[in-house]
Scaffold this active site. Structure first.
Site, PDB file in Angstrom:
ATOM      1  N   ASP A   1      -1.670   1.990   5.762  1.00  0.00           N
ATOM      2  CA  ASP A   1      -2.642   2.815   6.496  1.00  0.00           C
ATOM      3  C   ASP A   1      -4.015   2.729   5.828  1.00  0.00           C
ATOM      4  O   ASP A   1      -5.045   2.579   6.481  1.00  0.00           O
ATOM      5  CB  ASP A   1      -2.204   4.293   6.520  1.00  0.00           C
ATOM      6  CG  ASP A   1      -0.877   4.465   7.256  1.00  0.00           C
ATOM      7  OD1 ASP A   1      -0.498   3.539   8.002  1.00  0.00           O
ATOM      8  OD2 ASP A   1      -0.221   5.513   7.072  1.00  0.00           O
TER       9      ASP A   1
ATOM     10  N   SER B   1       3.795   0.969  -0.109  1.00  0.00           N
ATOM     11  CA  SER B   1       4.272   2.054   0.757  1.00  0.00           C
ATOM     12  C   SER B   1       3.538   1.996   2.095  1.00  0.00           C
ATOM     13  O   SER B   1       2.542   1.289   2.247  1.00  0.00           O
ATOM     14  CB  SER B   1       3.994   3.403   0.094  1.00  0.00           C
ATOM     15  OG  SER B   1       2.607   3.663   0.139  1.00  0.00           O
ATOM     16  N   LYS B   2       4.071   2.757   3.040  1.00  0.00           N
ATOM     17  CA  LYS B   2       3.442   2.833   4.358  1.00  0.00           C
ATOM     18  C   LYS B   2       1.993   3.309   4.217  1.00  0.00           C
ATOM     19  O   LYS B   2       1.099   2.846   4.909  1.00  0.00           O
ATOM     20  CB  LYS B   2       4.245   3.791   5.248  1.00  0.00           C
ATOM     21  CG  LYS B   2       3.601   4.059   6.596  1.00  0.00           C
ATOM     22  CD  LYS B   2       4.470   4.975   7.387  1.00  0.00           C
ATOM     23  CE  LYS B   2       3.749   6.006   8.218  1.00  0.00           C
ATOM     24  NZ  LYS B   2       2.321   6.099   8.227  1.00  0.00           N
ATOM     25  N   ARG B   3       1.791   4.223   3.278  1.00  0.00           N
ATOM     26  CA  ARG B   3       0.434   4.750   3.082  1.00  0.00           C
ATOM     27  C   ARG B   3      -0.556   3.658   2.641  1.00  0.00           C
ATOM     28  O   ARG B   3      -1.713   3.672   3.011  1.00  0.00           O
ATOM     29  CB  ARG B   3       0.439   5.891   2.062  1.00  0.00           C
ATOM     30  CG  ARG B   3       0.142   7.238   2.741  1.00  0.00           C
ATOM     31  CD  ARG B   3       0.303   8.397   1.807  1.00  0.00           C
ATOM     32  NE  ARG B   3       1.696   8.529   1.396  1.00  0.00           N
ATOM     33  CZ  ARG B   3       2.097   8.692   0.141  1.00  0.00           C
ATOM     34  NH1 ARG B   3       1.227   8.729  -0.839  1.00  0.00           N
ATOM     35  NH2 ARG B   3       3.381   8.831  -0.126  1.00  0.00           N
TER      36      ARG B   3
END
Ligand code: GLU
Length: 510
Positions: free
Chosen positions: A271, A266-268
């Protein structure tokens, strides 16, 4: 020659940045279409008005352009099957929903959110912790299966909000062929009566995907594995609408997993672990939050798509580096893996480094120049044409060229004296002072002449040249990297070479 009937589509929802899994789906569509001399269509699935994000559609188009996999038809390139935005096709969905109702395969449902909540409470049990709207509960709800026809007409005329739901047959096996997974069978008891048409008159994905794939004459549908559980609904809709013979062949692509293999990337995760997940920088128009993309991190599109193609596919030869044409030639659905593919950022960087090495100076020059200008380094084309081949092997990311090139133009600001100090002594200081004077007198300034004087001076001072090269490198570059020091000295010129040595001698004396 008859035209190919292969028509495939990439059908993203314009809800934000384009995840690398989305780009891989687009890439497999593109490869398949080109391999079969067919058409690759971009369809924007924007029926969920609540999740619509302005700018996301253009951003998706830009990402595909950057990757070099632009669609043949789409909202930006009208073809014979438009419009290519689902919101602009709204009028075509309702008639099919009504047709399904007439045939007894769908029904109007007037249940309010409170009704649905009550149903969930009433039917919740240990065996069924999250009850669904399905054959077990539908006859106790507020829908056209139990209300009289007149009452239904009255409610609709009064403007009572309603949705249209599919009436899933009870305990029926639905079987279809998946190009990657083979024969797949679902029992309809596992699937709820999905909403087909929403209260705002927009279709849900389930209705729209079937109607549009049919109307756009899609022959093969590639989509993420997460859609597999909905496939029986779609297969039934193709059947109910009388189009079963024209149903596209399905391919449910394996997920791209987190680096540790524990769940979908996921994008998380990006990050958290410090790597990009989106193709290009994405700035959320509401929060203004900027999420870094592969492009801006310094990836070549050739490397990005090569890396993506290898996430869940290979050609069986053990080779890993392919350009787009080779990928088209070698691509085959049979070699797509069933299991998820772990994303590995180090491997992604390895692909990029391989592609930087393989790219000629003409390809790299404008990209490097753009990055240098952003970093306030102004280098002529001529100088860069000379320097790029010397340093490119050392660059994993295009942004690495900043560090690898800057000392050719500017005196280093950060100087790693700590690497010199432990072995620094008076003898070395005298060597550099003396050699600087020799350098000033060199008539033909070239790398060989510089190296020769260096060796002669070292011999005279009775110091191994090897012991002097690191200090020299630190003086000229500021750090322990770069090509041969004499090549650097030659390129930066006599004045900069002696100035940088002098500056470091002063610092070392302090
Ligand atoms: N709009 C869906 C998505 O974004 C498309 C799935 C499909 O390709 O059918 O995942």
């Amino acid at each position: 020659m008859t035209a190919s009937t292969t028509r495939v589509r990439f059908a993203p929802s314009p809800t934000g940045g384009l995840h690398l899994g989305g780009v891989r789906t687009a890439l497999f569509n593109y490869l398949f279409a080109h391999k079969n001399k067919g058409q690759f269509i971009l369809r924007i699935e924007d029926t969920d008005q609540g999740r619509f994000v302005p700018g996301a559609e253009q951003y998706i188009i830009n990402c595909l352009d950057w990757c070099g996999i632009s669609p043949d038809e789409g909202p930006h390139k009208e073809g014979a099957y438009g419009p290519y935005r689902q919101s602009e096709r709204k009028s075509s969905y309702r008639k099919y929903a009504e047709q399904l109702i007439e045939q007894g395969h769908a029904y109007y449902a007037f249940d309010t959110p409170e009704d649905l909540e009550k149903m969930r409470e009433a039917f919740r049990s240990d065996a069924n912790p999250s009850p669904q709207y399905d054959s077990k509960v539908r006859m106790q709800m507020n829908n056209s299966l139990i209300l009289h026809g007149e009452k239904v007409a009255e409610l609709i005329n009064q403007g009572t909000p309603y949705v249209v739901r599919i009436k899933m047959p009870a305990s029926t096996e639905v079987t279809f062929q998946d190009m990657i997974r083979g024969e797949i069978t679902f029992n309809t008891d596992q699937v709820d009566d999905k909403v087909l048409l929403k209260a705002d008159g927009m279709p849900t994905y389930h209705l729209a995907v079937v109607v549009d794939d049919h109307e756009m004459k899609i022959s093969h549908a590639f989509r993420g594995e997460e859609w597999l559980p909905s496939a029986p609904v779609h297969v039934l809709l193709w059947d109910y609408l009388g189009w079963k013979d024209q149903m596209p062949e399905w391919a449910h692509l394996p997920l791209i997993l987190k680096p540790d293999g524990q769940g979908k990337l996921s994008k998380r995760d990006g990050d958290r672990l410090g790597f990009p997940v989106f193709a290009m920088d994405w700035q959320d128009p509401k929060s203004n939050e900027l999420t870094k993309g592969f492009k801006e991190m310094g990836f070549l599109p050739e490397a990005f798509i090569n890396m993506l193609a290898m996430l869940g596919w290979n050609d069986g030869s053990g080779e890993e580096i392919f350009n787009l044409e080779q990928l088209i030639e070698r691509f085959s659905i049979e070699r797509i893996h069933k299991g998820g593919a772990k994303f590995d950022f180090e491997k992604a960087k390895w692909f990029n480094q391989e592609w930087i090495k393989r790219s000629d100076t003409a390809r790299l020059l404008p990209l490097v120049q753009e990055i240098l200008v952003k970093n306030n380094i102004h280098a002529s084309e001529e100088a860069l044409t000379d320097i790029i081949p010397m340093v490119k092997e050392r660059c994993q990311l295009l942004n690495d060229f900043v560090a690898q090139v800057s000392y050719f133009f500017n005196d280093p600001v950060q100087i790693d004296l700590a690497s010199v100090q432990p072995k620094w002594d008076e003898k070395k200081k005298l060597f550099f002072e003396g050699w600087t004077t020799t350098l000033e007198q060199i008539e033909t300034w070239d790398a060989t002449a510089i190296e020769n004087t260096f060796k002669e001076a070292a011999a005279l001072a009775q110091i191994k040249p090897g012991e002097l090269q690191l200090p020299l490198r630190i003086m000229l570059v500021g750090a322990k990297f770069g090509p041969t020091v004499f090549d650097i000295a030659f390129r930066i010129g006599k004045e900069a070479t002696t100035r940088r040595i002098g500056h470091c001698l002063t610092l070392l004396a302090q």
